[in-house]
Design a protein around this motif. Structure first.
Motif, PDB file in Angstrom:
ATOM      1  N   ILE A 150       0.833  -1.207   0.000  1.00 50.19           N
ATOM      2  CA  ILE A 150       0.000   0.000   0.000  1.00 50.19           C
ATOM      3  C   ILE A 150       0.864   1.253   0.000  1.00 50.19           C
ATOM      4  O   ILE A 150       0.646   2.190  -0.790  1.00 50.19           O
ATOM      5  CB  ILE A 150      -0.941  -0.001   1.227  1.00 50.19           C
ATOM      6  CG1 ILE A 150      -1.958  -1.143   1.108  1.00 50.19           C
ATOM      7  CG2 ILE A 150      -1.664   1.342   1.357  1.00 50.19           C
ATOM      8  CD1 ILE A 150      -2.785  -1.361   2.361  1.00 50.19           C
ATOM      9  N   VAL A 151       1.859   1.274   0.889  1.00 48.75           N
ATOM     10  CA  VAL A 151       2.702   2.465   1.024  1.00 48.75           C
ATOM     11  C   VAL A 151       3.536   2.702  -0.232  1.00 48.75           C
ATOM     12  O   VAL A 151       3.654   3.829  -0.715  1.00 48.75           O
ATOM     13  CB  VAL A 151       3.626   2.328   2.256  1.00 48.75           C
ATOM     14  CG1 VAL A 151       4.669   3.444   2.267  1.00 48.75           C
ATOM     15  CG2 VAL A 151       2.801   2.366   3.536  1.00 48.75           C
ATOM     16  N   GLN A 152       4.097   1.618  -0.802  1.00 46.10           N
ATOM     17  CA  GLN A 152       5.001   1.787  -1.925  1.00 46.10           C
ATOM     18  C   GLN A 152       4.297   2.300  -3.170  1.00 46.10           C
ATOM     19  O   GLN A 152       4.902   2.987  -3.993  1.00 46.10           O
ATOM     20  CB  GLN A 152       5.713   0.464  -2.234  1.00 46.10           C
ATOM     21  CG  GLN A 152       6.918   0.623  -3.132  1.00 46.10           C
ATOM     22  CD  GLN A 152       7.955   1.553  -2.544  1.00 46.10           C
ATOM     23  OE1 GLN A 152       8.208   1.492  -1.339  1.00 46.10           O
ATOM     24  NE2 GLN A 152       8.545   2.399  -3.359  1.00 46.10           N
ATOM     25  N   ASN A 189       5.923   5.351  -5.119  1.00 47.55           N
ATOM     26  CA  ASN A 189       6.306   5.269  -6.537  1.00 47.55           C
ATOM     27  C   ASN A 189       5.846   6.499  -7.311  1.00 47.55           C
ATOM     28  O   ASN A 189       6.575   7.036  -8.156  1.00 47.55           O
ATOM     29  CB  ASN A 189       5.711   4.015  -7.174  1.00 47.55           C
ATOM     30  CG  ASN A 189       6.402   2.754  -6.715  1.00 47.55           C
ATOM     31  OD1 ASN A 189       7.459   2.801  -6.102  1.00 47.55           O
ATOM     32  ND2 ASN A 189       5.802   1.607  -7.000  1.00 47.55           N
ATOM     33  N   ALA A 190       4.616   6.922  -7.051  1.00 44.34           N
ATOM     34  CA  ALA A 190       4.087   8.102  -7.735  1.00 44.34           C
ATOM     35  C   ALA A 190       4.908   9.342  -7.389  1.00 44.34           C
ATOM     36  O   ALA A 190       5.207  10.172  -8.253  1.00 44.34           O
ATOM     37  CB  ALA A 190       2.620   8.309  -7.359  1.00 44.34           C
ATOM     38  N   VAL A 249       7.787  10.919   5.026  1.00 41.09           N
ATOM     39  CA  VAL A 249       6.655  10.673   5.930  1.00 41.09           C
ATOM     40  C   VAL A 249       6.091   9.272   5.706  1.00 41.09           C
ATOM     41  O   VAL A 249       5.855   8.516   6.662  1.00 41.09           O
ATOM     42  CB  VAL A 249       5.554  11.733   5.723  1.00 41.09           C
ATOM     43  CG1 VAL A 249       4.281  11.332   6.465  1.00 41.09           C
ATOM     44  CG2 VAL A 249       6.038  13.093   6.208  1.00 41.09           C
ATOM     45  N   TRP A 250       5.895   8.907   4.446  1.00 42.66           N
ATOM     46  CA  TRP A 250       5.347   7.583   4.136  1.00 42.66           C
ATOM     47  C   TRP A 250       6.294   6.471   4.584  1.00 42.66           C
ATOM     48  O   TRP A 250       5.880   5.488   5.219  1.00 42.66           O
ATOM     49  CB  TRP A 250       5.083   7.456   2.636  1.00 42.66           C
ATOM     50  CG  TRP A 250       3.810   8.097   2.185  1.00 42.66           C
ATOM     51  CD1 TRP A 250       3.658   9.341   1.636  1.00 42.66           C
ATOM     52  CD2 TRP A 250       2.497   7.539   2.267  1.00 42.66           C
ATOM     53  NE1 TRP A 250       2.347   9.588   1.363  1.00 42.66           N
ATOM     54  CE2 TRP A 250       1.600   8.501   1.734  1.00 42.66           C
ATOM     55  CE3 TRP A 250       1.987   6.335   2.717  1.00 42.66           C
ATOM     56  CZ2 TRP A 250       0.232   8.283   1.640  1.00 42.66           C
ATOM     57  CZ3 TRP A 250       0.616   6.106   2.630  1.00 42.66           C
ATOM     58  CH2 TRP A 250      -0.236   7.075   2.101  1.00 42.66           C
ATOM     59  N   LYS A 251       7.592   6.625   4.287  1.00 40.37           N
ATOM     60  CA  LYS A 251       8.556   5.570   4.624  1.00 40.37           C
ATOM     61  C   LYS A 251       8.732   5.422   6.129  1.00 40.37           C
ATOM     62  O   LYS A 251       8.751   4.301   6.660  1.00 40.37           O
ATOM     63  CB  LYS A 251       9.905   5.878   3.965  1.00 40.37           C
ATOM     64  CG  LYS A 251       9.926   5.624   2.467  1.00 40.37           C
ATOM     65  CD  LYS A 251      11.331   5.784   1.905  1.00 40.37           C
ATOM     66  CE  LYS A 251      11.382   5.403   0.440  1.00 40.37           C
ATOM     67  NZ  LYS A 251      12.750   5.528  -0.126  1.00 40.37           N
TER      68      LYS A 251
END
Length: 306
Positions: A173-175, A179-180, A222-224
């Motif tokens: 989900i996070v990746q 990627n975008a 933030v996502w990572k």
């Protein structure tokens, strides 16, 4: 991503076969140290092991560890050299396109070519070397270690599986979002680099691109970091679960201390491959984006090898 791996296999398949065999050998050795450790702990706990047996088990365990490390060294060297070779070939291909294909040279700005040679070709080429060996080693280690834990104590094996599965879904989900953001950052960097080498462009026109890159990178962080927090929490809870459930089984007489110790160490060993696989998936996702960008610019891996 399928097209990316298809290109990797067609251009480096013969070299990858050796790496695959080494990867499978390394994964197969993963459970041996745990078994030796279990036998040593149980022997010491039950006091039915003599010094000679202890030394023999220790020597065997040390031998397996050293063999595994030696195979990893060889695999690391072969993968690194293969990746560097592909980087060299991609850079040569970019050079040939810019010098011998006027139509491509006019279509692709100088700044974009510089970025392709300095960063994008290196990332794609470097990844090629470990594209197959890295996931095989880590996934194979997971399968072998989880299988060993489950064979000795099924309930502990279920806990190990319960740690891994949620992490896979979280990363997927996070990746997708990361990627975008990576694609946006690369396009922005290319545009800013193109303007930088254009004497008619002012600093006021160029610097907003750098600000946009900063914002994009901040969102990636933030996502990572958020996913890293959740994954670490899952690993911590899983370790506690093995100690509690395994300890309960020991008190009930359903297992031995050596198995619980081996399972706890096994979970620690699972965290490494799991973390590496997550990092690998993030890397392959980001590299696939760079691969697509190179193809858009007319740089093909098959042509690079030719």
């Amino acid at each position: 991503m399928i097209e990316f791996y298809n290109a990797i296999w067609k251009t480096t398949g013969r070299h990858q076969m050796v790496n695959i065999l080494l990867s499978l050998s390394i994964a197969a050795l993963a459970a041996f140290p745990l078994n030796y450790q279990k036998n040593i702990v149980n022997g010491l706990t039950e006091k039915d092991i003599d010094p000679g047996q202890l030394l023999a088990l220790g020597a065997a365990m040390c031998g397996v560890i050293l063999l595994s490390l030696a195979l990893k060294w060889v695999l690391g060297y072969l993968a690194s050299v293969l990746g560097e070779d592909m980087t060299r070939k991609l850079r040569k291909r970019i050079c040939v396109l810019s010098r011998e294909s006027p139509e491509d040279s006019e279509r692709i700005a100088y700044g974009t070519k510089a970025t392709m040679v300095s960063a994008e070709a290196e990332q794609v080429g470097k990844f090629t070397g470990s594209a197959l060996s890295e996931p095989l080693v880590q996934a194979g280690t997971l399968v072998v270690v989880v299988g060993y834990i489950a064979a000795n104590q099924p309930s502990l094996g279920l806990i190990a599986i319960g740690m891994i599965v949620p992490q896979i879904f979280i990363v997927l989900i996070v990746q997708t979002r990361v990627n975008a953001l990576v694609s946006d950052r690369v396009h922005t960097l290319r545009n800013a680099t193109n303007m930088l080498v254009d004497a008619d462009r002012s600093a006021a026109e160029i610097t907003p691109g750098f600000d946009q890159i900063y914002v994009t990178r901040s969102r990636i962080f933030v996502w990572k970091l958020s996913s890293k927090f959740v994954l670490s929490a899952i690993n911590g809870i899983g370790t506690v679960g093995v100690l509690v459930v395994g300890g309960w089984q020991v008190l009930e007489g359903n297992t031995d201390v050596g198995t619980v110790v081996a399972a706890t160490v096994g979970l620690t060993r699972l965290q490494g491959p799991t973390r590496q696989l997550i990092a690998f998936y993030r890397q392959v996702s980001a590299t696939a984006v760079k691969f697509d960008l190179l193809r858009e610019a007319g740089v093909d891996m098959h042509d690079a090898v030719a």
